[in-house]
Design a protein around this motif. Structure first.
Motif, short mmCIF file in Angstrom:
data_model
loop_
_atom_site.label_atom_id
_atom_site.label_comp_id
_atom_site.label_asym_id
_atom_site.label_seq_id
_atom_site.Cartn_x
_atom_site.Cartn_y
_atom_site.Cartn_z
N GLY A 212 23.93 12.01 -29.19
CA GLY A 212 23.96 12.24 -27.74
C GLY A 212 25.31 11.88 -27.15
N GLY A 213 26.36 12.15 -27.90
CA GLY A 213 27.72 11.95 -27.38
C GLY A 213 28.32 10.59 -27.68
N LYS A 214 27.51 9.68 -28.26
CA LYS A 214 28.01 8.31 -28.49
C LYS A 214 29.02 8.24 -29.64
CE LYS A 214 23.85 6.40 -27.33
NZ LYS A 214 22.64 5.72 -27.78
N SER A 215 28.80 9.08 -30.65
CA SER A 215 29.74 9.07 -31.78
C SER A 215 30.53 10.37 -31.82
CB SER A 215 28.97 8.91 -33.10
OG SER A 215 29.81 9.28 -34.17
N THR A 216 31.82 10.26 -31.93
CA THR A 216 32.65 11.47 -32.00
C THR A 216 33.65 11.37 -33.16
OG1 THR A 216 34.22 10.48 -30.48
CG2 THR A 216 32.53 11.88 -29.51
N ALA A 217 33.42 10.42 -34.05
CA ALA A 217 34.37 10.21 -35.14
C ALA A 217 34.29 11.34 -36.16
CB ALA A 217 34.11 8.88 -35.83
N ALA A 218 35.44 11.65 -36.74
CA ALA A 218 35.51 12.66 -37.80
C ALA A 218 35.04 12.03 -39.11
CB ALA A 218 36.95 13.16 -37.94
N TRP A 219 34.71 12.90 -40.07
CA TRP A 219 34.22 12.42 -41.36
C TRP A 219 35.21 11.46 -42.02
CZ3 TRP A 219 35.79 13.73 -46.58
CH2 TRP A 219 34.89 13.30 -47.57
N SER A 220 36.48 11.84 -42.01
CA SER A 220 37.47 11.00 -42.70
C SER A 220 37.60 9.64 -42.03
CB SER A 220 38.83 11.71 -42.80
OG SER A 220 39.31 12.03 -41.52
N GLN A 221 37.32 9.56 -40.74
CA GLN A 221 37.34 8.25 -40.07
C GLN A 221 36.18 7.37 -40.55
OE1 GLN A 221 37.77 10.20 -36.10
NE2 GLN A 221 39.06 8.43 -35.64
N PHE A 222 34.99 8.00 -40.70
CA PHE A 222 33.85 7.26 -41.27
C PHE A 222 34.17 6.77 -42.68
CE2 PHE A 222 31.18 9.55 -38.12
CZ PHE A 222 30.46 8.48 -37.64
N MET A 223 34.81 7.63 -43.45
CA MET A 223 35.11 7.29 -44.84
C MET A 223 36.09 6.12 -44.90
SD MET A 223 33.13 9.19 -46.55
CE MET A 223 31.97 9.23 -45.17
N GLN B 87 39.64 8.22 -51.00
CA GLN B 87 40.82 7.37 -50.83
C GLN B 87 41.92 8.16 -50.11
OE1 GLN B 87 41.33 4.23 -51.23
NE2 GLN B 87 43.57 4.17 -51.00
N LYS B 88 42.15 9.41 -50.53
CA LYS B 88 43.20 10.24 -49.94
C LYS B 88 42.95 10.49 -48.45
CE LYS B 88 46.00 10.43 -52.98
NZ LYS B 88 47.28 9.74 -52.77
N VAL B 89 41.72 10.91 -48.11
CA VAL B 89 41.48 11.26 -46.70
C VAL B 89 41.44 10.01 -45.83
CG1 VAL B 89 40.19 13.32 -47.38
CG2 VAL B 89 38.94 11.25 -46.73
N SER B 90 41.23 8.86 -46.45
CA SER B 90 41.15 7.63 -45.66
C SER B 90 42.53 7.05 -45.35
CB SER B 90 40.35 6.57 -46.42
OG SER B 90 39.02 7.00 -46.59
N GLU B 91 43.49 7.37 -46.19
CA GLU B 91 44.78 6.68 -46.10
C GLU B 91 45.41 6.73 -44.70
OE1 GLU B 91 47.00 8.06 -49.52
OE2 GLU B 91 45.99 6.61 -50.83
#
Lengths: 247, 247
Positions: A212-223, B87-91
């Protein structure tokens, strides 16, 4: 697309269940289907513990991240890598010969065996109209968790799995583009970054809608967040204490 | 029994293939189905290399136990645990923060992710009339094998998988009795021996029939033989060299 493909392509993890029971007959069918997965040289180095008692589920849930669905699902399965059985049945035949049960190779074999059987079981359950979710949280406080289940040496809980009738219909979580995971001939390390760029946006959109708009992080940010957190750093010592990967 | 259950219950590994090709479209469907398996926190820590070139298959086969079906199958898939991509996408996001990519926990996560995806792919392939067999032999000479595929650090081949149209109809290999792998509430270490006694006979009968009388060993004898052999003792050092399970 045949029925099975369509089932596989529509998988979503279920975290809310109705109170309709899973019968013992259904459970046995699910586990029997799990058993039919391939196993390295037929070692079948896994076991599964079915937990249905509400008190026990509550105790296990408290050790596995306190997820309500572990308590609410009618059957909670704990999939274990199991080299104990192999070691025990071999002892009579081994005599003076050494056992390499404690090799890292055998840890891999047992972990893979547990995962292949579990995934077959997941597909079987879904084909019967049930829903499932994997629970990595069983490794959060793995020593206490294993003790609750009276796991002997050479057995460790790889993951849990809630099973029950779905009481929600969540959307399908987008996966990496196919080209992101499939390589031809050799591993192409250059495409990681390109493929992920598109996916970052897809994933952010999905999370925005789901939260519902609370999370907008990209996948690589989660990783990155995940890799930066000291998650379950006890695993190496725990596995070695239990007789795994000593060499 | 629904179509999917019936498919799962009829699995047998296929080690002889016709020369009918697997199309790129089929391959993509198989991998897409693999991708739909669950993944720990969506990390999708696996990659798969599709090998179709006969010369390359021959070279890989020579490193993986010289099994003829690796050369004869139209598509040979190598399923890899892959923490390199993460590891790469997180850097870019990590900055000065440490990465725990090298934890034993993350080795388990990546190995399980690869196995879940592979088993979904196996089921998908079989639903399309194809046959498969898993190849643990990719770990026999893992360093040379990985080099052929140009695998970077933090990627290791967990197993291979031959895919193609079956040119044999082998019997179903008997599994342990259900009660041998399924426990209720807690792990019951006493039943291992009882359940296995029955199975030893079933398995010996199966092997006798399959080998035309040449093999008559019970399951537990095979298991003892396997544990007594120093199989792939290089795995620990190899994985640590590649950046895995350093802690």
């Amino acid at each position: 697309m045949n029925e099975t493909l369509s089932l596989l392509m529509n998988h979503r993890s279920i975290r809310k269940y109705t109170d309709r029971m899973v019968t013992e007959e259904q459970l046995e069918m699910i586990i029997a289907a799990g058993q039919m997965a391939s196993s390295s040289s037929s070692v079948q180095a896994y076991s599964v513990i079915a937990v249905t008692d509400p008190e026990q589920k509550r105790a296990l849930s408290a050790l596995a991240g306190n997820q309500a669905y572990i308590v609410e699902c009618p059957v909670f399965l704990v999939w274990c890598a199991d080299l104990y059985r192999l070691q025990k049945v071999s002892e009579a035949h081994l005599g003076d010969q050494p056992s390499y049960v404690d090799s890292t190779e055998n840890l891999i074999v047992a972990t893979v065996d547990a995962a292949l059987a579990a995934q077959n079981a997941a597909v079987a359950a879904e084909s019967m109209g049930l829903g499932i979710v994997y629970i990595g949280g069983v490794r959060n406080q793995i020593a206490e968790f294993a003790e609750q289940l009276k796991l002997p040496e050479l057995v460790y809980p790889v993951f849990g799995m809630c099973v029950g009738y779905p009481d929600q219909d969540p959307g399908i979580r987008p996966r990496l583009p196919l080209e992101g995971v499939l390589h031809h001939g050799t591993y192409d390390a250059t495409k990681t970054v390109e493929e992920v760029k598109t996916y970052d946006n897809t994933y952010a959109e999905y999370m925005r809608a789901r939260s519902g708009g609370k999370s907008t992080a990209a996948w690589s940010q989660f990783m990155a967040k995940r890799l930066s957190e000291p998650v379950r750093l006890h695993m190496k010592e725990y596995l070695q204490d239990k007789g795994f990967m000593k060499r």
